[in-house]
Design an enzyme around this catalytic site. Structure first.
Site, PDB file in Angstrom:
ATOM      1  N   HIS A  42     -11.461 -16.652   8.229  1.00 30.82           N
ATOM      2  CA  HIS A  42     -10.518 -17.769   8.370  1.00 30.82           C
ATOM      3  C   HIS A  42     -11.164 -18.991   9.030  1.00 30.82           C
ATOM      4  CE1 HIS A  42      -9.862 -17.475  12.725  1.00 30.82           C
ATOM      5  NE2 HIS A  42      -9.878 -16.160  12.590  1.00 30.82           N
ATOM      6  N   HIS A 156     -11.179 -17.392   1.391  1.00 33.53           N
ATOM      7  CA  HIS A 156     -11.217 -16.688   2.671  1.00 33.53           C
ATOM      8  C   HIS A 156      -9.920 -15.948   2.923  1.00 33.53           C
ATOM      9  CE1 HIS A 156      -8.462 -18.825   5.413  1.00 33.53           C
ATOM     10  NE2 HIS A 156      -8.786 -19.930   4.765  1.00 33.53           N
ATOM     11  N   CYS A 157     -10.005 -14.954   3.801  1.00 31.87           N
ATOM     12  CA  CYS A 157      -8.815 -14.280   4.333  1.00 31.87           C
ATOM     13  C   CYS A 157      -8.968 -14.309   5.847  1.00 31.87           C
ATOM     14  CB  CYS A 157      -8.663 -12.872   3.753  1.00 31.87           C
ATOM     15  SG  CYS A 157     -10.142 -11.842   3.827  1.00 31.87           S
ATOM     16  N   ALA A 158      -8.743 -13.211   6.528  1.00 31.63           N
ATOM     17  CA  ALA A 158      -8.946 -13.198   7.973  1.00 31.63           C
ATOM     18  C   ALA A 158     -10.418 -12.966   8.298  1.00 31.63           C
ATOM     19  CB  ALA A 158      -8.070 -12.134   8.628  1.00 31.63           C
TER      20      ALA A 158
END
Length: 265
Positions: A42, A156-158
């Protein structure tokens, strides 16, 4: 022969797991172009210097696969002027906010019940399979956007490992990137400097114990068996990658050609 631009990986202070996916080989001898597809964790904790670097990439779109629980925990992405932000929440491999509260609190008994004896890895495998089967609309939207106009793009993610990892893998499948190269890129997330930093409350005495960290390890690993399970789900559900892309994601041969034109050398 197209000259390859060397890929350099910056030291970003507040963004984990950033990298350019460029350079990966396709089955027909082409390569993913540098500077068109990036992946990371993130962007909520990006420093001013990080943001300046990201802005220098000329990004068109940032695809954020976090859900509301992630965003509440980590905060919104840093604003990058002129960049389109697209939030497409995907399933959380660890079942969201309540689970992560257990993780941060270090509740040993509950973590044992949920994660011991291979259950953590099984949880991850089930999640990867579920994302492939159930999130076809989201993956279709990403691929069509990339084929139309959304490059350069950052996914993106986390942590940049699971949800972003799968979305990058699906994109690379559509480009006919070699399977071994897709897996190798995925496994890069295991590097120590890339791994996600969990916000731990530390209220429990066992919060940082070796047993807790061992129980959690499968959640933070990028394991070949996870991505392999995703590939197997494609074969089992659609009969192969081409059928998955065309029937599952609505990607016509013409759209797939446009995707290759934008992302391959």
């Amino acid at each position: 022969m197209t000259q390859q631009i060397p890929s350099t990986e910056p030291e970003l202070a507040g963004v984990r797991n950033f990298r350019d996916v460029g350079g990966l080989p396709t089955v027909d001898g082409r390569r993913v172009r540098h500077g068109v597809l990036f992946r990371s964790g993130h962007l909520a904790h990006a420093t001013a210097e990080d943001a300046a670097f990201l802005s220098s990439l000329g990004l068109h779109t940032v695809f954020d696969f976090r859900n509301a629980a992630d965003q509440k925990l980590e905060g919104p992405d840093v604003e990058l002027p002129g960049v389109r932000n697209v939030n497409l929440p995907l399933s959380d491999p660890a079942d969201g906010a309540e689970f992560w509260k257990l993780v941060r609190d270090g509740d040993l008994e509950q973590l044992r019940a949920l994660l011991a004896d291979g259950r953590a890895a099984d949880r991850m495998i089930a999640s990867y399979r579920s994302i492939i089967r159930q999130r076809t609309a989201e993956h279709a939207r990403v691929l069509h956007a990339l084929a139309d106009d959304s490059v350069p793009a950052l996914m993106h993610c986390a942590a940049g490992k699971d949800r972003a990892g799968l979305s990058v893998a699906v994109t690379l499948l559509a480009l006919d990137v070699e399977r071994d190269a897709i897996l190798a890129d995925y496994l890069e997330s295991n590097a120590k400097h890339r791994r996600y930093r969990v916000k731990r409350s530390g209220t429990a005495g066992s919060a940082y114990s070796p047993e807790v960290m061992e129980l959690l390890s499968p959640l933070f690993d990028a394991r070949a068996e996870y991505l392999t399970a995703a590939f197997e789900t494609i074969e089992e559900t659609w009969g192969g990658v081409d059928a998955y892309l065309e029937q599952g994601l609505g990607l016509t041969p013409r759209t797939r050609d446009r995707l290759r034109e934008r992302l391959l050398d």
